[in-house]
Enzyme design. Structure first.
Site, mmCIF file in Angstrom:
data_model
loop_
_atom_site.group_PDB
_atom_site.id
_atom_site.type_symbol
_atom_site.label_atom_id
_atom_site.label_comp_id
_atom_site.label_asym_id
_atom_site.label_seq_id
_atom_site.Cartn_x
_atom_site.Cartn_y
_atom_site.Cartn_z
ATOM 1 N N GLY A 1 0.827 -1.212 0.000
ATOM 2 C CA GLY A 1 0.000 0.000 0.000
ATOM 3 C C GLY A 1 0.854 1.251 0.000
ATOM 4 O O GLY A 1 2.092 1.190 0.120
ATOM 5 N N GLN B 1 -7.253 18.101 2.839
ATOM 6 C CA GLN B 1 -6.564 16.817 2.862
ATOM 7 C C GLN B 1 -6.345 16.235 1.462
ATOM 8 O O GLN B 1 -7.238 16.243 0.615
ATOM 9 C CB GLN B 1 -7.346 15.830 3.746
ATOM 10 C CG GLN B 1 -7.392 16.294 5.192
ATOM 11 C CD GLN B 1 -8.080 15.330 6.147
ATOM 12 O OE1 GLN B 1 -8.876 15.761 6.977
ATOM 13 N NE2 GLN B 1 -7.800 14.046 6.052
ATOM 14 N N ARG C 1 -4.103 -11.229 -2.272
ATOM 15 C CA ARG C 1 -4.039 -10.596 -3.601
ATOM 16 C C ARG C 1 -2.609 -10.326 -4.052
ATOM 17 O O ARG C 1 -2.306 -10.372 -5.229
ATOM 18 C CB ARG C 1 -4.773 -9.229 -3.559
ATOM 19 C CG ARG C 1 -6.266 -9.276 -3.550
ATOM 20 C CD ARG C 1 -6.825 -7.847 -3.535
ATOM 21 N NE ARG C 1 -6.533 -7.129 -2.301
ATOM 22 C CZ ARG C 1 -7.280 -7.182 -1.195
ATOM 23 N NH1 ARG C 1 -8.370 -7.904 -1.189
ATOM 24 N NH2 ARG C 1 -6.950 -6.500 -0.103
ATOM 25 N N SER D 1 -3.926 11.137 -1.423
ATOM 26 C CA SER D 1 -3.185 9.956 -0.968
ATOM 27 C C SER D 1 -3.581 9.528 0.440
ATOM 28 O O SER D 1 -3.297 8.400 0.845
ATOM 29 C CB SER D 1 -1.676 10.200 -1.036
ATOM 30 O OG SER D 1 -1.323 11.279 -0.202
ATOM 31 N N ARG E 1 -11.544 17.202 1.486
ATOM 32 C CA ARG E 1 -10.560 16.601 0.566
ATOM 33 C C ARG E 1 -10.317 17.585 -0.567
ATOM 34 O O ARG E 1 -11.280 18.130 -1.131
ATOM 35 C CB ARG E 1 -11.130 15.300 -0.008
ATOM 36 C CG ARG E 1 -10.143 14.529 -0.846
ATOM 37 C CD ARG E 1 -9.223 13.647 -0.067
ATOM 38 N NE ARG E 1 -9.937 12.646 0.690
ATOM 39 C CZ ARG E 1 -9.403 11.919 1.670
ATOM 40 N NH1 ARG E 1 -8.137 12.088 2.015
ATOM 41 N NH2 ARG E 1 -10.121 11.024 2.324
ATOM 42 N N HIS F 1 -1.187 17.218 3.596
ATOM 43 C CA HIS F 1 -2.404 17.773 4.214
ATOM 44 C C HIS F 1 -2.091 19.177 4.759
ATOM 45 O O HIS F 1 -1.012 19.408 5.322
ATOM 46 C CB HIS F 1 -2.846 16.929 5.411
ATOM 47 C CG HIS F 1 -3.451 15.602 5.062
ATOM 48 N ND1 HIS F 1 -3.687 15.160 3.781
ATOM 49 C CD2 HIS F 1 -3.900 14.603 5.887
ATOM 50 C CE1 HIS F 1 -4.239 13.959 3.820
ATOM 51 N NE2 HIS F 1 -4.375 13.596 5.080
ATOM 52 N N ARG G 1 -7.390 2.939 18.078
ATOM 53 C CA ARG G 1 -7.079 4.281 18.601
ATOM 54 C C ARG G 1 -7.923 4.677 19.801
ATOM 55 O O ARG G 1 -7.453 5.375 20.701
ATOM 56 C CB ARG G 1 -7.254 5.318 17.493
ATOM 57 C CG ARG G 1 -6.234 5.201 16.387
ATOM 58 C CD ARG G 1 -6.508 6.234 15.329
ATOM 59 N NE ARG G 1 -5.717 6.011 14.134
ATOM 60 C CZ ARG G 1 -6.099 6.389 12.918
ATOM 61 N NH1 ARG G 1 -7.265 7.000 12.762
ATOM 62 N NH2 ARG G 1 -5.340 6.160 11.886
ATOM 63 N N CYS H 1 -3.834 10.886 10.364
ATOM 64 C CA CYS H 1 -2.829 11.805 9.798
ATOM 65 C C CYS H 1 -3.114 13.275 10.117
ATOM 66 O O CYS H 1 -2.202 14.037 10.463
ATOM 67 C CB CYS H 1 -2.713 11.595 8.286
ATOM 68 S SG CYS H 1 -4.273 11.287 7.457
HETATM 69 N N1 LIG Z 1 -2.791 7.153 3.354
HETATM 70 C C1 LIG Z 1 -2.590 7.870 4.448
HETATM 71 O O1 LIG Z 1 -2.222 9.067 4.408
HETATM 72 C C2 LIG Z 1 -2.822 7.250 5.795
HETATM 73 C C3 LIG Z 1 -2.490 7.994 6.924
HETATM 74 C C4 LIG Z 1 -2.693 7.437 8.188
HETATM 75 C C5 LIG Z 1 -3.204 6.174 8.287
HETATM 76 N N2 LIG Z 1 -3.523 5.454 7.171
HETATM 77 C C6 LIG Z 1 -4.061 4.103 7.361
HETATM 78 O O2 LIG Z 1 -3.129 3.154 6.852
HETATM 79 C C7 LIG Z 1 -3.832 2.016 6.347
HETATM 80 C C8 LIG Z 1 -3.401 1.755 4.919
HETATM 81 O O3 LIG Z 1 -3.696 2.870 4.122
HETATM 82 P P1 LIG Z 1 -3.079 3.091 2.676
HETATM 83 O O4 LIG Z 1 -3.369 4.505 2.380
HETATM 84 O O5 LIG Z 1 -1.680 2.596 2.576
HETATM 85 O O6 LIG Z 1 -4.030 2.141 1.780
HETATM 86 P P2 LIG Z 1 -3.724 1.365 0.429
HETATM 87 O O7 LIG Z 1 -2.736 2.088 -0.409
HETATM 88 O O8 LIG Z 1 -5.042 1.060 -0.152
HETATM 89 O O9 LIG Z 1 -3.041 -0.018 0.917
HETATM 90 C C9 LIG Z 1 -3.717 -0.965 1.681
HETATM 91 C C10 LIG Z 1 -2.757 -2.071 2.077
HETATM 92 O O10 LIG Z 1 -3.419 -2.951 2.996
HETATM 93 C C11 LIG Z 1 -3.262 -4.288 2.537
HETATM 94 N N3 LIG Z 1 -4.387 -5.099 2.971
HETATM 95 C C12 LIG Z 1 -5.710 -4.878 2.776
HETATM 96 N N4 LIG Z 1 -6.443 -5.873 3.329
HETATM 97 C C13 LIG Z 1 -5.565 -6.716 3.905
HETATM 98 C C14 LIG Z 1 -5.704 -7.928 4.636
HETATM 99 N N5 LIG Z 1 -6.888 -8.472 4.905
HETATM 100 N N6 LIG Z 1 -4.578 -8.538 5.085
HETATM 101 C C15 LIG Z 1 -3.359 -8.006 4.836
HETATM 102 N N7 LIG Z 1 -3.159 -6.873 4.128
HETATM 103 C C16 LIG Z 1 -4.259 -6.232 3.681
HETATM 104 C C17 LIG Z 1 -3.189 -4.147 1.021
HETATM 105 O O11 LIG Z 1 -2.618 -5.315 0.491
HETATM 106 P P3 LIG Z 1 -2.997 -5.898 -0.966
HETATM 107 O O12 LIG Z 1 -1.982 -5.340 -1.919
HETATM 108 O O13 LIG Z 1 -2.814 -7.359 -0.778
HETATM 109 O O14 LIG Z 1 -4.386 -5.485 -1.281
HETATM 110 C C18 LIG Z 1 -2.287 -2.924 0.911
HETATM 111 O O15 LIG Z 1 -0.938 -3.307 1.114
HETATM 112 C C19 LIG Z 1 -5.323 2.345 6.514
HETATM 113 O O16 LIG Z 1 -5.759 1.771 7.715
HETATM 114 C C20 LIG Z 1 -5.342 3.840 6.596
HETATM 115 O O17 LIG Z 1 -6.461 4.314 7.312
HETATM 116 C C21 LIG Z 1 -3.331 5.961 5.925
#
Ligand SMILES: NC(=O)c1ccc[n+]([C@@H]2O[C@H](COP(=O)([O-])OP(=O)(O)OC[C@H]3O[C@@H](n4cnc5c(N)ncnc54)[C@H](OP(=O)(O)O)[C@@H]3O)[C@@H](O)[C@H]2O)c1
Length: 335
Positions: free
Chosen positions: A12, A156, A39, A159, A235, A242, A99, A129
């Site tokens: 991700g 925001q 996946r 990403s 957004r 952000h 959290r 974030c």
């Molecule tokens: N983006 C931000 O700015 C941000 C900031 C703070 C917190 N977060 C949090 O960080 C987390 C990830 O966000 P992201 O933005 O990186 O999303 P993302 O780009 O959509 O990536 C999601 C990741 O989670 C994996 N995943 C999903 N379901 C899974 C499962 N059942 N078991 C294991 N891995 C799984 C996916 O793997 P696959 O490739 O196998 O699908 C992928 O690696 C979320 O909880 C989000 O709320 C994000």
């Protein structure tokens, strides 16, 4: 001494940033495991000049793991984080799953690292974030004059909603430029040329989940349930970074000059310490790819004596997610 790190959600946008952050900060890991869902099993992610093969995130994958950095969404985290903790790993979780749990500390190292010592479930939560960058800037002001009320509007980046949302903004921007109607699969409409409020509704019907996270997480991190927080989360068509317009009131009057003195010395903060001039303010494009929380436009309020206004910008993938988690891990390993 061996230190085995697992990155869950390694494919991700945050997971990849975690791997980059571990590498750039020379985190003393003797082994790093890249884990994701079925996946992505067998795919590869870059790390330390080579690649890691992605393995399935399951209970056995955590055998021998010391630190598990989770960024795989709340559902995966609810299922897998306790299994990792049961096997002896300290979990640092980026999702919203833990959290609000009183047994899980919610930690921003510059503000409340001590809270990480008490973790009965073996899980430390990484805040949202938009909350992280706000408390890095407001934490030192709160320590000096105690926050009474925060009014915050966020701007925001795409990403913040993951890699699919980032890609969709780029596609929508091209479509709009070529005169086509932007297609929307991830966002509930066009973000290109537009602003959206695209979060789920929260537990109070008039508020988004994101807004309520900012209320509860700010109070938990700053350790003061009496702080009023009034957020509006928006957004904007920015890929990464952000921004936040913050109005802050305190229990004792705070001047912009005192706030600048505090912010100049605040860990993790870079202060834009100059009078207003067009274009001379923290900007998401400049913050993207950097570690600091940028604070500018520090102004005495014109209507409320002793209150301040600030403009706060940070990379949501770095300080808002990956960097904060790795900083927690560094402090755990460093003792
Ligand atoms: N983006 C931000 O700015 C941000 C900031 C703070 C917190 N977060 C949090 O960080 C987390 C990830 O966000 P992201 O933005 O990186 O999303 P993302 O780009 O959509 O990536 C999601 C990741 O989670 C994996 N995943 C999903 N379901 C899974 C499962 N059942 N078991 C294991 N891995 C799984 C996916 O793997 P696959 O490739 O196998 O699908 C992928 O690696 C979320 O909880 C989000 O709320 C994000």
């Amino acid at each position: 001494m061996s230190c085995v790190v697992a990155v869950v959600g390694a494919t991700g946008v945050v997971g990849r940033e975690m791997l980059r952050t571990l590498e750039h900060r020379r985190f003393p890991a003797t082994e790093v495991r890249a884990l994701a869902s079925a996946r992505s099993v067998g795919s590869r992610v870059p790390f330390r000049g080579g690649e890691l093969e992605v393995k399935l995130a399951c209970a056995e994958a955590f055998d021998g793991v010391d630190i598990a950095l989770f960024s795989a969404g709340a559902a995966a985290s609810r299922e897998l984080a306790p299994l990792a903790a049961l096997r002896g790993a300290v979990v640092i979780d980026n999702s919203s799953a833990w959290r609000a749990d009183p047994a899980c500390p919610l930690v921003v190292p510059e503000v409340n690292m001590d809270a990480a010592k008490d973790r009965p479930k073996g899980i430390i939560a990484n805040p949202n974030c938009s909350t992280i960058q706000m408390v890095v800037a407001l934490g030192p002001l709160h320590a000096a004059a105690r926050l009474k009320h925060i009014v915050v509007s966020t701007y925001q980046a795409a990403s913040g909603k993951g890699h699919a949302a980032m890609d969709e903004l780029i596609t929508q921007t091209r479509e709009l430029a070529s005169g086509a109607e932007p297609t929307a699969n991830v966002f509930p409409g066009s973000l290109a040329g537009n602003l959206l409020m695209d979060w789920k509704s929260g537990s109070l019907p008039d508020w988004s989940e994101e807004e309520l996270k900012m209320v509860h997480e700010t109070r938990k991190i700053l350790g003061d349930a009496s702080i009023g927080v009034t957020p509006t989360t928006v957004r904007v068509p920015v890929v990464t970074g952000h921004s936040e317009a913050v109005h802050a009131q305190f229990h004792r009057p705070m001047t912009a000059s005192e706030a600048r003195d505090l912010l100049r010395r605040a860990p993790g903060v870079r202060l834009f310490d100059e009078p207003y001039a067009p274009g001379r303010h923290p900007q998401p494009r400049e913050a993207a790819g950097t570690d600091e929380v940028y604070v500018g436009r520090v102004r005495d309020d014109l209507a409320v004596p002793g209150a301040l206004n600030l403009w706060i910008v940070a990379d949501n993938l770095r300080k808002g997610a990956a960097l904060n988690a790795v900083q927690i891990a560094e402090r755990l390993v460093g003792g």
